[in-house]
Write a protein that holds these residues in place. Structure first.
Motif, mmCIF file in Angstrom:
data_model
loop_
_atom_site.group_PDB
_atom_site.id
_atom_site.type_symbol
_atom_site.label_atom_id
_atom_site.label_comp_id
_atom_site.label_asym_id
_atom_site.label_seq_id
_atom_site.Cartn_x
_atom_site.Cartn_y
_atom_site.Cartn_z
ATOM 1 N N ARG A 42 2.932 -1.203 -3.884
ATOM 2 C CA ARG A 42 3.011 -2.368 -4.762
ATOM 3 C C ARG A 42 2.615 -3.608 -3.960
ATOM 4 N N SER A 43 1.814 -4.468 -4.563
ATOM 5 C CA SER A 43 1.360 -5.688 -3.910
ATOM 6 C C SER A 43 1.546 -6.867 -4.845
ATOM 7 N N ARG A 44 2.196 -7.928 -4.363
ATOM 8 C CA ARG A 44 2.386 -9.155 -5.140
ATOM 9 C C ARG A 44 1.921 -10.317 -4.296
ATOM 10 N N ALA A 45 1.223 -11.269 -4.915
ATOM 11 C CA ALA A 45 0.746 -12.448 -4.193
ATOM 12 C C ALA A 45 0.544 -13.605 -5.157
ATOM 13 N N LEU A 155 -5.393 -6.119 -4.031
ATOM 14 C CA LEU A 155 -5.849 -4.788 -3.616
ATOM 15 C C LEU A 155 -5.776 -4.638 -2.100
ATOM 16 N N ALA A 156 -6.103 -5.685 -1.365
ATOM 17 C CA ALA A 156 -5.988 -5.621 0.095
ATOM 18 C C ALA A 156 -4.543 -5.349 0.490
ATOM 19 N N GLY A 157 -3.608 -6.041 -0.138
ATOM 20 C CA GLY A 157 -2.193 -5.818 0.155
ATOM 21 C C GLY A 157 -1.732 -4.419 -0.193
ATOM 22 N N ALA A 158 -2.241 -3.878 -1.278
ATOM 23 C CA ALA A 158 -1.834 -2.539 -1.720
ATOM 24 C C ALA A 158 -2.350 -1.443 -0.797
ATOM 25 N N PHE A 159 -3.515 -1.672 -0.188
ATOM 26 C CA PHE A 159 -4.142 -0.616 0.601
ATOM 27 C C PHE A 159 -4.219 -0.937 2.091
ATOM 28 N N GLY A 160 -3.392 -1.895 2.547
ATOM 29 C CA GLY A 160 -3.252 -2.154 3.974
ATOM 30 C C GLY A 160 -4.448 -2.816 4.635
#
Length: 183
Positions: A42-45, A155-160
Motif C-alpha cells: 500500500r502506498s499513500r502520498a 507506484l514508486a512507493g508501492a514497488f520500492g
C-alpha cells in the motif's frame, strides 16, 4: 517530507495530510484494464506543486492511495469535495491552501489520470485520489500535471522505487518520466 525547487517550479511530497481529505460523496471512477502484479505494498502520498507560467503562479495539491491487487483490473476513483467555506491550511510548500477539489479542478484531476487509465499499463489494484488543496492561483493544467506525477509517486512507493528522482525530473523538465515504476 522532501521538496525540490528550481527558479520556476517547486514540488513537495509527504506521506499524508488528512486535513486535505475529500469528504464529499461525489466522485468519478471505474475499472480500467491493468497488468497483473506479483508483489507490492500500500502506498499513500500527498504532492504539492507550484509552477510559474510566464509570470502567473499556479498551485496544486493532490494526494491519494494505491493498493496493489490481484487480477487484471484497476479500480480507480477521484473523490470531489462538496462542503462550502473551507478554512485555509498550511500546505507542504510555503503558503496556505483551501482543502478541497472544486468544480473545474475535479475534471483536471481525471484528465491527469486518463492517459494512464486507457493504456492497460497500470498495475492491478485500487487507486483513489482523496486529498486536494487549492487557492486562487490554482490552474486546471497544473492539477492535471500534478495528478500524473502523483500516480508515478504512488507506484514508486508501492514497488520500492525511489520517489526523489521522479519528482526531481518533473521539477527540472516539466514532464513525468516516460515509463511507470513497476515491480
Amino acid at each position: 517530507m522532501f521538496a525540490v525547487r528550481t527558479s520556476g517550479t517547486e514540488a513537495a511530497v509527504d506521506g499524508d495530510r488528512v486535513e486535505f481529505r475529500l469528504l464529499g460523496k461525489r466522485g468519478l471512477g471505474g475499472l480500467a484494464a491493468a497488468r497483473p502484479v506479483a508483489s507490492g505494498v500500500r502506498s499513500r502520498a500527498v504532492l504539492e506543486a507550484h509552477r510559474n507560467y510566464g509570470g502567473q503562479r499556479a498551485v496544486a495539491l493532490v494526494g491519494g492511495e494505491y493498493v496493489p491487487g490481484e487480477g487484471e483490473r484497476l479500480d480507480w476513483r477521484v473523490r470531489y469535495w462538496e462542503t462550502v467555506g473551507p478554512a485555509p491550511l498550511p500546505g507542504l510548500l510555503p503558503g496556505v491552501l483551501l482543502p478541497g477539489l472544486p468544480e473545474g479542478l475535479d475534471d483536471a484531476v481525471v484528465h491527469g489520470l486518463w492517459p494512464y487509465l486507457n493504456g492497460g499499463a497500470l498495475p492491478a489494484g485500487r487507486l483513489v485520489v482523496d486529498r486536494a488543496g487549492y487557492d486562487r492561483e490554482s490552474s486546471p493544467l497544473l492539477f492535471a500535471k500534478a495528478t500524473g506525477l502523483l500516480l508515478h509517486v504512488l507506484l514508486a512507493g508501492a514497488f520500492g522505487v525511489s520517489v526523489e528522482p521522479i519528482v526531481t525530473s518533473w521539477v527540472e523538465t516539466g514532464q513525468v518520466p516516460a515509463s511507470l515504476p513497476s515491480a
